[in-house]
Design a protein around this motif. Structure first.
Motif, short mmCIF file in Angstrom:
data_model
loop_
_atom_site.label_atom_id
_atom_site.label_comp_id
_atom_site.label_asym_id
_atom_site.label_seq_id
_atom_site.Cartn_x
_atom_site.Cartn_y
_atom_site.Cartn_z
N LEU A 26 12.66 61.39 -1.91
CA LEU A 26 11.89 60.20 -2.25
C LEU A 26 12.79 58.98 -2.48
O LEU A 26 12.35 57.84 -2.31
N HIS A 27 14.02 59.23 -2.91
CA HIS A 27 14.97 58.16 -3.22
C HIS A 27 16.30 58.45 -2.53
O HIS A 27 17.19 59.04 -3.13
N PRO A 28 16.46 58.04 -1.25
CA PRO A 28 17.73 58.30 -0.55
C PRO A 28 18.94 57.68 -1.24
O PRO A 28 20.03 58.24 -1.20
N GLN A 29 18.73 56.54 -1.90
CA GLN A 29 19.80 55.91 -2.67
C GLN A 29 19.61 56.27 -4.14
O GLN A 29 18.47 56.41 -4.60
N ALA A 30 20.69 56.39 -4.87
CA ALA A 30 20.62 56.77 -6.29
C ALA A 30 19.82 55.73 -7.08
O ALA A 30 20.15 54.55 -7.04
N PRO A 31 18.79 56.18 -7.82
CA PRO A 31 18.10 55.24 -8.70
C PRO A 31 19.01 54.89 -9.88
O PRO A 31 19.96 55.60 -10.18
N ALA A 32 18.71 53.79 -10.55
CA ALA A 32 19.51 53.37 -11.70
C ALA A 32 18.87 53.86 -12.99
O ALA A 32 17.65 53.89 -13.13
N CYS A 33 19.71 54.24 -13.93
CA CYS A 33 19.26 54.67 -15.25
C CYS A 33 18.78 53.44 -16.03
O CYS A 33 19.50 52.44 -16.12
N ALA A 34 17.59 53.52 -16.61
CA ALA A 34 17.03 52.39 -17.36
C ALA A 34 17.81 52.13 -18.65
O ALA A 34 17.84 51.00 -19.14
N MET A 35 18.46 53.14 -19.20
CA MET A 35 19.19 52.98 -20.46
C MET A 35 20.61 52.46 -20.25
O MET A 35 21.07 51.58 -20.96
N THR A 36 21.32 53.03 -19.27
CA THR A 36 22.73 52.67 -19.08
C THR A 36 22.96 51.68 -17.94
O THR A 36 24.01 51.07 -17.88
N GLY A 37 21.99 51.59 -17.02
CA GLY A 37 22.16 50.74 -15.85
C GLY A 37 23.02 51.37 -14.77
O GLY A 37 23.20 50.81 -13.70
N ARG A 38 23.56 52.55 -15.04
CA ARG A 38 24.41 53.25 -14.07
C ARG A 38 23.57 54.03 -13.08
O ARG A 38 22.47 54.49 -13.41
N PRO A 39 24.07 54.26 -11.87
CA PRO A 39 23.32 55.04 -10.88
C PRO A 39 23.28 56.52 -11.28
O PRO A 39 24.21 57.03 -11.89
N PHE A 40 22.17 57.15 -10.92
CA PHE A 40 22.05 58.59 -11.16
C PHE A 40 23.11 59.33 -10.35
O PHE A 40 23.67 58.81 -9.39
N VAL A 41 23.38 60.57 -10.74
CA VAL A 41 24.39 61.42 -10.11
C VAL A 41 23.67 62.52 -9.33
O VAL A 41 22.73 63.14 -9.86
N TYR A 42 24.10 62.78 -8.10
CA TYR A 42 23.47 63.85 -7.31
C TYR A 42 24.15 65.17 -7.63
O TYR A 42 25.37 65.28 -7.61
N GLY A 43 23.35 66.18 -7.99
CA GLY A 43 23.94 67.48 -8.30
C GLY A 43 22.89 68.51 -8.63
O GLY A 43 21.69 68.29 -8.47
N ARG A 44 23.35 69.64 -9.09
CA ARG A 44 22.48 70.77 -9.42
C ARG A 44 21.75 70.54 -10.73
O ARG A 44 22.32 70.01 -11.67
N ALA A 45 20.50 70.96 -10.77
CA ALA A 45 19.68 70.84 -11.98
C ALA A 45 18.78 72.06 -12.08
O ALA A 45 18.28 72.56 -11.08
N ARG A 46 18.60 72.55 -13.29
CA ARG A 46 17.67 73.67 -13.50
C ARG A 46 16.30 73.10 -13.82
O ARG A 46 16.16 72.18 -14.60
N LEU A 47 15.29 73.67 -13.17
CA LEU A 47 13.91 73.26 -13.45
C LEU A 47 13.36 74.00 -14.63
O LEU A 47 13.75 75.04 -14.98
#
Length: 85
Positions: free
Chosen positions: A64-85
């Motif tokens: 849904l987001h080919p480019q990293a979205p920005a964090c609303a708190m830090t303004g930094r881009p999200f990091v692509y990686g593994r996440a547990r659901l």
């Protein structure tokens, strides 16, 4: 619904840690972790994840987001990686 003894004790631990200046140390969903080999587990997926030092649980799909979205708190881009659901 009545809270379990474990939930009450974990809330007490959080209260005491916060009073000592350490902040909250448990997660909102309190309970005992499952033992290895005792459950099917939680799936691991690749997603954009929070870049903060103490990340929130927000995940974003790379489809849904080919480019990293920005964090609303830090303004930094999200990091692509593994996440547990």
């Amino acid at each position: 619904m009545a809270r379990s003894v474990l939930e009450r004790r974990l809330d007490t631990l959080d209260d005491r840690m916060a009073a000592a200046g350490f902040g909250i140390v448990t997660r909102p969903a309190k309970g005992l972790p499952t033992l290895p080999g005792n459950s099917v587990g939680r799936p691991v997926v690749h997603r954009w994840t929070c870049p903060a030092a103490h990340p929130c649980e927000r995940l974003s799909s790379a489809e849904l987001h080919p480019q990293a979205p920005a964090c609303a708190m830090t303004g930094r881009p999200f990091v692509y990686g593994r996440a547990r659901l």
